[in-house]
Design a protein around this motif. Sequence first.
Motif, PDB file in Angstrom:
ATOM      1  N   VAL A 212       0.911  -0.973   0.020  1.00 44.19           N
ATOM      2  CA  VAL A 212       0.040  -0.031  -0.137  1.00 44.19           C
ATOM      3  C   VAL A 212       0.855   1.247  -0.028  1.00 44.19           C
ATOM      4  O   VAL A 212       2.186   0.987   0.329  1.00 44.19           O
ATOM      5  N   ILE A 213       0.532   2.269  -0.534  1.00 40.72           N
ATOM      6  CA  ILE A 213       0.946   3.714  -0.319  1.00 40.72           C
ATOM      7  C   ILE A 213       0.339   4.508   0.800  1.00 40.72           C
ATOM      8  O   ILE A 213      -0.902   4.518   1.046  1.00 40.72           O
ATOM      9  N   ASP A 214       0.996   4.924   2.007  1.00 40.37           N
ATOM     10  CA  ASP A 214       0.592   5.604   2.896  1.00 40.37           C
ATOM     11  C   ASP A 214       0.474   7.197   2.659  1.00 40.37           C
ATOM     12  O   ASP A 214       1.358   7.905   2.322  1.00 40.37           O
ATOM     13  N   LEU A 215      -0.848   7.749   2.637  1.00 43.41           N
ATOM     14  CA  LEU A 215      -0.758   9.114   2.453  1.00 43.41           C
ATOM     15  C   LEU A 215      -1.059   9.844   3.825  1.00 43.41           C
ATOM     16  O   LEU A 215      -2.057   9.407   4.890  1.00 43.41           O
ATOM     17  N   LEU A 216      -0.375  10.789   4.295  1.00 45.90           N
ATOM     18  CA  LEU A 216      -0.423  11.637   5.532  1.00 45.90           C
ATOM     19  C   LEU A 216      -0.690  13.051   5.442  1.00 45.90           C
ATOM     20  O   LEU A 216       0.274  13.892   4.729  1.00 45.90           O
ATOM     21  N   THR A 217      -1.703  13.581   6.029  1.00 46.82           N
ATOM     22  CA  THR A 217      -2.025  15.257   5.569  1.00 46.82           C
ATOM     23  C   THR A 217      -1.934  15.820   7.129  1.00 46.82           C
ATOM     24  O   THR A 217      -2.211  15.048   8.175  1.00 46.82           O
ATOM     25  N   THR A 218      -1.131  16.981   7.131  1.00 43.57           N
ATOM     26  CA  THR A 218      -0.964  17.623   8.366  1.00 43.57           C
ATOM     27  C   THR A 218      -1.588  19.028   8.278  1.00 43.57           C
ATOM     28  O   THR A 218      -1.381  19.674   7.098  1.00 43.57           O
ATOM     29  N   PRO A 219      -2.420  19.442   9.311  1.00 39.81           N
ATOM     30  CA  PRO A 219      -2.865  20.906   8.911  1.00 39.81           C
ATOM     31  C   PRO A 219      -2.120  21.931   9.194  1.00 39.81           C
ATOM     32  O   PRO A 219      -1.239  21.599   9.849  1.00 39.81           O
ATOM     33  N   THR A 220      -2.387  22.886   8.537  1.00 33.51           N
ATOM     34  CA  THR A 220      -1.442  24.199   8.749  1.00 33.51           C
ATOM     35  C   THR A 220      -2.556  25.285   9.186  1.00 33.51           C
ATOM     36  O   THR A 220      -3.017  25.145  10.367  1.00 33.51           O
ATOM     37  N   ALA A 221      -2.881  26.379   8.659  1.00 37.67           N
ATOM     38  CA  ALA A 221      -3.704  27.306   9.259  1.00 37.67           C
ATOM     39  C   ALA A 221      -4.996  27.157   8.364  1.00 37.67           C
ATOM     40  O   ALA A 221      -5.037  26.814   7.164  1.00 37.67           O
ATOM     41  N   SER A 225      -3.482  25.504   2.329  1.00 34.83           N
ATOM     42  CA  SER A 225      -3.277  24.053   2.149  1.00 34.83           C
ATOM     43  C   SER A 225      -2.740  23.221   3.062  1.00 34.83           C
ATOM     44  O   SER A 225      -1.652  23.500   3.596  1.00 34.83           O
ATOM     45  N   ALA A 226      -3.173  22.114   3.176  1.00 36.35           N
ATOM     46  CA  ALA A 226      -2.707  21.029   4.079  1.00 36.35           C
ATOM     47  C   ALA A 226      -1.360  20.488   3.609  1.00 36.35           C
ATOM     48  O   ALA A 226      -1.226  20.419   2.443  1.00 36.35           O
ATOM     49  N   GLN A 227      -0.454  20.100   4.537  1.00 34.25           N
ATOM     50  CA  GLN A 227       0.784  19.563   4.250  1.00 34.25           C
ATOM     51  C   GLN A 227       0.380  17.974   3.755  1.00 34.25           C
ATOM     52  O   GLN A 227      -0.387  17.308   4.522  1.00 34.25           O
ATOM     53  N   LEU A 228       1.073  17.648   2.842  1.00 31.15           N
ATOM     54  CA  LEU A 228       0.786  16.255   2.135  1.00 31.15           C
ATOM     55  C   LEU A 228       2.161  15.509   2.166  1.00 31.15           C
ATOM     56  O   LEU A 228       3.067  15.888   1.501  1.00 31.15           O
ATOM     57  N   THR A 229       2.565  14.263   2.760  1.00 28.77           N
ATOM     58  CA  THR A 229       3.556  13.572   2.587  1.00 28.77           C
ATOM     59  C   THR A 229       2.895  11.924   2.237  1.00 28.77           C
ATOM     60  O   THR A 229       1.998  11.683   2.510  1.00 28.77           O
ATOM     61  N   TRP A 230       3.768  11.183   1.777  1.00 27.53           N
ATOM     62  CA  TRP A 230       3.301   9.663   1.456  1.00 27.53           C
ATOM     63  C   TRP A 230       4.614   8.740   1.615  1.00 27.53           C
ATOM     64  O   TRP A 230       5.838   9.274   1.464  1.00 27.53           O
ATOM     65  N   ARG A 231       4.282   7.678   1.726  1.00 30.97           N
ATOM     66  CA  ARG A 231       5.436   6.688   1.751  1.00 30.97           C
ATOM     67  C   ARG A 231       4.966   5.324   1.449  1.00 30.97           C
ATOM     68  O   ARG A 231       3.649   4.902   1.710  1.00 30.97           O
ATOM     69  N   PRO A 232       5.834   4.588   0.776  1.00 31.49           N
ATOM     70  CA  PRO A 232       7.322   4.938   0.414  1.00 31.49           C
ATOM     71  C   PRO A 232       7.051   5.922  -0.795  1.00 31.49           C
ATOM     72  O   PRO A 232       6.250   5.655  -1.659  1.00 31.49           O
ATOM     73  N   SER A 241      -2.523  16.974  -4.647  1.00 28.39           N
ATOM     74  CA  SER A 241      -3.443  17.192  -3.405  1.00 28.39           C
ATOM     75  C   SER A 241      -3.921  18.696  -3.234  1.00 28.39           C
ATOM     76  O   SER A 241      -3.195  19.518  -3.623  1.00 28.39           O
ATOM     77  N   THR A 242      -5.366  18.658  -3.150  1.00 30.51           N
ATOM     78  CA  THR A 242      -6.016  20.166  -2.971  1.00 30.51           C
ATOM     79  C   THR A 242      -6.547  20.122  -1.700  1.00 30.51           C
ATOM     80  O   THR A 242      -7.609  20.915  -1.337  1.00 30.51           O
ATOM     81  N   VAL A 243      -5.997  19.505  -0.792  1.00 32.75           N
ATOM     82  CA  VAL A 243      -6.732  19.331   0.242  1.00 32.75           C
ATOM     83  C   VAL A 243      -6.361  20.664   1.160  1.00 32.75           C
ATOM     84  O   VAL A 243      -5.296  21.054   1.315  1.00 32.75           O
TER      85      VAL A 243
END
Length: 294
Positions: A212-221, A225-232, A241-243
Motif C-alpha cells: 500500500v501507499i500511505d498518505l499523510l495530511t498535516t493541517p496548517t492554518a 493547503s494542508a501538508q501532504l506526505t506519502w510513503r514509500p 492534493s488540494t486538501v
Amino acid sequence: MRRTIRGRLLAWAAAGATLAAVAGATAAPPAAANDDDLGPAIEAIMHKPGYEHAQWGVLETDPATGQVFHSRFANQFFVPGSTAKLVTISGAWHALGPDHHFTTPLLATGTRTGSTLDGNLALVAQGDLTMGGRTRPDGTVDYTDIDHTSANDLPGATLTPENPLAGLDLIARQVHDAGITRVNGDLIVDPRLFTPPALDPQPTPLIINDNVIDLLTTPTAPGQSAQLTWRPQVAPYQVTSTVQTVAAGGATDIQVSASPTAPGSPCPAPSPPTPSPSCASRTSRTRTPSAAPP
C-alpha cells in the motif's frame, strides 16, 4: 504442557462492528472442569468497553491428552473473520519454526565486465511478509495497535518508524558491495513462488509496505493547503492534493482516487481547487484526515 486454543469471539456490539470467531464445527469435546472460569486475563478482554453485547466462543485443550482447560460455546457456529488467520499462521509457525528467517535471493544473468553487468538482475520473491520494512534494530518485527493497513476503516491508525524500503535498500547495497555498479539491463521480479487463484486483492510473494501507499495530511492554518506526505516515495508513484485546512470544529472530508493516466504520470490539477485531493496515482490507502491545528 502445550495448549491449543480454538475459537475467539463474535460481537455485534454498540458500534455495529463485527468481531469474528472460528466456527465450532467439530465433535463435542470433553466437558471442562469449570465452564465459566476463563481466568482474569481472558475475562479482562471480554469485559472491555464495546463488548457489552458480544458473545464469546472459547475452547482450550491439551492436544496430547484432549483435556479441556476452558470451554464456552465451543460448539456454536461463529463467523470466522480474521481469526481464520490463526490457522495459516500456526501452520507456518510449526512448519518453519519461530527462528525462521526469509531469504530473498537476487540473481544476475548475462555477462559481467569489471563493475558492469550486461544482463538482468532477477529478484526471486520468497514470501517475506515485511522485507525488512518493520525490522527493529534488535531484529524483532515492529507493529502498532491499529495498523496502517486499517487506516481506511479505523481511526487512530499509525505508522511504524522503520523504513518500508529497508529490505530493498539492503539488497541494493549488497549488489554494490559485490562490485556491480552499473547494470545494462532490467530488474526483474520473479513472483512464481506460488500461483494462487484469482482474488482481489491478489496475494503475491513480494510484499513491500504491505503493498500500500500511505498518505499523510498535516493541517496548517485555516484556509491554507494542508501538508501532504506519502510513503514509500518511489518514482512510479506521484500524488497531487488540494486538501485545505479547516477551522477547528469544521467538517472534514478527504477523498482519494486513482489517476486515469499512466502510472507515474502527474494527475491533472482541478480548476478551481477543491477541499479534496484531485487524484492519487495508483494509491490504495488513505491516512489521517485534515483538521485544524490545536
